[in-house]
Design a protein around this motif. Sequence first.
Motif, PDB file in Angstrom:
ATOM      1  N   TYR A 241      56.579  28.055  46.726  1.00 46.86           N
ATOM      2  CA  TYR A 241      57.872  28.293  46.093  1.00 46.86           C
ATOM      3  C   TYR A 241      58.647  29.421  46.768  1.00 46.86           C
ATOM      4  CZ  TYR A 241      55.671  25.346  42.652  1.00 46.86           C
ATOM      5  OH  TYR A 241      55.032  24.309  42.047  1.00 46.86           O
ATOM      6  N   GLN A 242      58.128  29.937  47.867  1.00 42.14           N
ATOM      7  CA  GLN A 242      58.798  30.998  48.625  1.00 42.14           C
ATOM      8  C   GLN A 242      58.760  30.652  50.110  1.00 42.14           C
ATOM      9  OE1 GLN A 242      56.277  34.189  47.543  1.00 42.14           O
ATOM     10  NE2 GLN A 242      57.204  34.493  45.552  1.00 42.14           N
ATOM     11  N   PRO A 243      59.484  29.619  50.518  1.00 44.22           N
ATOM     12  CA  PRO A 243      59.397  29.180  51.916  1.00 44.22           C
ATOM     13  C   PRO A 243      59.858  30.231  52.922  1.00 44.22           C
ATOM     14  CG  PRO A 243      61.114  27.968  50.754  1.00 44.22           C
ATOM     15  CD  PRO A 243      60.381  28.785  49.738  1.00 44.22           C
ATOM     16  N   GLU A 244      60.657  31.201  52.489  1.00 44.43           N
ATOM     17  CA  GLU A 244      61.092  32.246  53.409  1.00 44.43           C
ATOM     18  C   GLU A 244      59.933  33.136  53.845  1.00 44.43           C
ATOM     19  OE1 GLU A 244      61.430  33.675  49.244  1.00 44.43           O
ATOM     20  OE2 GLU A 244      62.223  31.927  50.255  1.00 44.43           O
ATOM     21  N   LYS A 245      58.838  33.139  53.106  1.00 39.07           N
ATOM     22  CA  LYS A 245      57.660  33.936  53.458  1.00 39.07           C
ATOM     23  C   LYS A 245      56.646  33.156  54.288  1.00 39.07           C
ATOM     24  CE  LYS A 245      57.643  37.035  49.498  1.00 39.07           C
ATOM     25  NZ  LYS A 245      56.816  37.545  48.396  1.00 39.07           N
ATOM     26  N   LEU A 246      56.893  31.895  54.504  1.00 38.41           N
ATOM     27  CA  LEU A 246      55.909  31.031  55.146  1.00 38.41           C
ATOM     28  C   LEU A 246      55.555  31.494  56.558  1.00 38.41           C
ATOM     29  CD1 LEU A 246      54.251  28.494  54.612  1.00 38.41           C
ATOM     30  CD2 LEU A 246      56.104  27.168  55.594  1.00 38.41           C
ATOM     31  N   VAL A 247      56.541  31.848  57.358  1.00 40.57           N
ATOM     32  CA  VAL A 247      56.273  32.277  58.738  1.00 40.57           C
ATOM     33  C   VAL A 247      55.481  33.581  58.744  1.00 40.57           C
ATOM     34  CG1 VAL A 247      57.335  33.013  60.895  1.00 40.57           C
ATOM     35  CG2 VAL A 247      58.281  31.076  59.651  1.00 40.57           C
ATOM     36  N   SER A 248      55.857  34.514  57.883  1.00 44.32           N
ATOM     37  CA  SER A 248      55.144  35.793  57.818  1.00 44.32           C
ATOM     38  C   SER A 248      53.689  35.592  57.413  1.00 44.32           C
ATOM     39  CB  SER A 248      55.823  36.734  56.831  1.00 44.32           C
ATOM     40  OG  SER A 248      57.118  37.022  57.241  1.00 44.32           O
ATOM     41  N   VAL A 249      53.476  34.778  56.397  1.00 45.58           N
ATOM     42  CA  VAL A 249      52.106  34.513  55.944  1.00 45.58           C
ATOM     43  C   VAL A 249      51.313  33.811  57.031  1.00 45.58           C
ATOM     44  CG1 VAL A 249      50.738  33.167  54.294  1.00 45.58           C
ATOM     45  CG2 VAL A 249      52.660  34.532  53.494  1.00 45.58           C
ATOM     46  N   PHE A 250      51.946  32.883  57.723  1.00 47.93           N
ATOM     47  CA  PHE A 250      51.276  32.183  58.809  1.00 47.93           C
ATOM     48  C   PHE A 250      50.831  33.161  59.896  1.00 47.93           C
ATOM     49  CE2 PHE A 250      51.621  30.145  62.999  1.00 47.93           C
ATOM     50  CZ  PHE A 250      50.616  29.215  62.872  1.00 47.93           C
ATOM     51  N   MET A 251      51.717  34.053  60.307  1.00 52.46           N
ATOM     52  CA  MET A 251      51.380  34.999  61.365  1.00 52.46           C
ATOM     53  C   MET A 251      50.303  35.991  60.923  1.00 52.46           C
ATOM     54  SD  MET A 251      52.985  33.893  63.868  1.00 52.46           S
ATOM     55  CE  MET A 251      52.743  35.181  65.054  1.00 52.46           C
ATOM     56  N   ILE A 252      50.405  36.475  59.704  1.00 50.31           N
ATOM     57  CA  ILE A 252      49.380  37.390  59.187  1.00 50.31           C
ATOM     58  C   ILE A 252      48.029  36.683  59.099  1.00 50.31           C
ATOM     59  CG2 ILE A 252      48.653  38.666  57.128  1.00 50.31           C
ATOM     60  CD1 ILE A 252      51.660  39.329  56.730  1.00 50.31           C
ATOM     61  N   ALA A 253      48.037  35.441  58.621  1.00 48.08           N
ATOM     62  CA  ALA A 253      46.789  34.684  58.505  1.00 48.08           C
ATOM     63  C   ALA A 253      46.168  34.439  59.872  1.00 48.08           C
ATOM     64  CB  ALA A 253      47.045  33.358  57.790  1.00 48.08           C
ATOM     65  N   ARG A 254      46.982  34.153  60.889  1.00 45.51           N
ATOM     66  CA  ARG A 254      46.460  33.947  62.239  1.00 45.51           C
ATOM     67  C   ARG A 254      45.801  35.223  62.760  1.00 45.51           C
ATOM     68  NH1 ARG A 254      44.759  30.072  62.440  1.00 45.51           N
ATOM     69  NH2 ARG A 254      44.076  30.644  64.488  1.00 45.51           N
ATOM     70  N   MET A 255      46.457  36.359  62.534  1.00 42.91           N
ATOM     71  CA  MET A 255      45.915  37.630  63.022  1.00 42.91           C
ATOM     72  C   MET A 255      44.612  37.975  62.289  1.00 42.91           C
ATOM     73  SD  MET A 255      46.127  39.810  65.157  1.00 42.91           S
ATOM     74  CE  MET A 255      46.621  41.331  65.798  1.00 42.91           C
ATOM     75  N   VAL A 256      44.589  37.802  60.984  1.00 47.97           N
ATOM     76  CA  VAL A 256      43.384  38.087  60.206  1.00 47.97           C
ATOM     77  C   VAL A 256      42.250  37.166  60.647  1.00 47.97           C
ATOM     78  CG1 VAL A 256      42.385  37.945  57.890  1.00 47.97           C
ATOM     79  CG2 VAL A 256      44.576  39.093  58.245  1.00 47.97           C
ATOM     80  N   LYS A 257      42.557  35.895  60.868  1.00 49.89           N
ATOM     81  CA  LYS A 257      41.511  34.966  61.285  1.00 49.89           C
ATOM     82  C   LYS A 257      40.967  35.340  62.666  1.00 49.89           C
ATOM     83  CE  LYS A 257      40.179  30.242  61.206  1.00 49.89           C
ATOM     84  NZ  LYS A 257      40.498  28.945  60.725  1.00 49.89           N
ATOM     85  N   PHE A 258      41.831  35.763  63.565  1.00 50.72           N
ATOM     86  CA  PHE A 258      41.379  36.191  64.883  1.00 50.72           C
ATOM     87  C   PHE A 258      40.463  37.411  64.770  1.00 50.72           C
ATOM     88  CE2 PHE A 258      41.932  38.688  68.796  1.00 50.72           C
ATOM     89  CZ  PHE A 258      41.400  37.787  69.697  1.00 50.72           C
ATOM     90  N   LEU A 259      40.860  38.392  63.969  1.00 50.48           N
ATOM     91  CA  LEU A 259      40.031  39.584  63.783  1.00 50.48           C
ATOM     92  C   LEU A 259      38.703  39.244  63.111  1.00 50.48           C
ATOM     93  CD1 LEU A 259      42.774  42.170  62.759  1.00 50.48           C
ATOM     94  CD2 LEU A 259      41.588  41.970  64.963  1.00 50.48           C
ATOM     95  N   LEU A 260      38.723  38.333  62.134  1.00 45.26           N
ATOM     96  CA  LEU A 260      37.480  37.890  61.503  1.00 45.26           C
ATOM     97  C   LEU A 260      36.578  37.173  62.501  1.00 45.26           C
ATOM     98  CD1 LEU A 260      38.648  36.611  58.011  1.00 45.26           C
ATOM     99  CD2 LEU A 260      37.191  38.576  58.489  1.00 45.26           C
ATOM    100  N   THR A 261      37.172  36.416  63.396  1.00 48.00           N
ATOM    101  CA  THR A 261      36.385  35.716  64.418  1.00 48.00           C
ATOM    102  C   THR A 261      35.701  36.715  65.345  1.00 48.00           C
ATOM    103  OG1 THR A 261      37.845  33.794  64.328  1.00 48.00           O
ATOM    104  CG2 THR A 261      36.492  34.031  66.289  1.00 48.00           C
ATOM    105  N   ILE A 262      36.426  37.741  65.748  1.00 54.95           N
ATOM    106  CA  ILE A 262      35.827  38.780  66.605  1.00 54.95           C
ATOM    107  C   ILE A 262      34.700  39.502  65.850  1.00 54.95           C
ATOM    108  CG2 ILE A 262      36.265  40.948  67.835  1.00 54.95           C
ATOM    109  CD1 ILE A 262      37.426  38.442  69.188  1.00 54.95           C
TER     110      ILE A 262
END
Length: 131
Positions: free
Chosen positions: A55-76
Motif C-alpha cells: 500500500y506504499q509503492p513509493e517505498k518499494l525501490v528503497s525497500v528493495f535496495m535495503i533488502a538487497r544490501m542486507v541479503k548481501f551482508l547476510l551472505t558474507i
Amino acid sequence: MYLLIAEVYVVAFLLSGLGFYFLAPQEYLQFVPIVGGFYFFTGMVYNYMLDRCRYQPEKLVSVFMIARMVKFLLTIAFLVFCVKGLKFEATPFAITLMCNFFLYTALELYLYYRYSTWHSKRATIRNEKDS
C-alpha cells in the motif's frame, strides 16, 4: 502468494541441487542443503518486506535496495560462519554460495519486477477512477 513463492524457491533449490550433484557430487551433501535453506529463509523474509510495501509503492525501490544490501551482508556473514565455525572448505563452499546467490538474485529481481508492474497498474487504474 507466499505458497507460490515458496514453490518457486523450492524448484530453484532443486535445480541448483541437481546442478551441483552432477557438477560436483563430492560437495553436494555437505553444502547444497545448507545453502538452499539459507536462501529459502532469506527469500521469504525478502518477499515479506516487499509485500509490506503493498500500500506504499513509493517505498518499494528503497525497500528493495535495503533488502538487497542486507541479503548481501547476510551472505558474507553466512560464508564466514560456515568456513570458520563449521570448518567447510572455503573455495568450494564460496563457489556454491555465490552461484546460488546469483540464481536467487535473478529470481528476486524478477519478483521485484512483478511487484513493481503490479503496483504501477494499480496506480493507473486508481488514477483513471479518480479522473
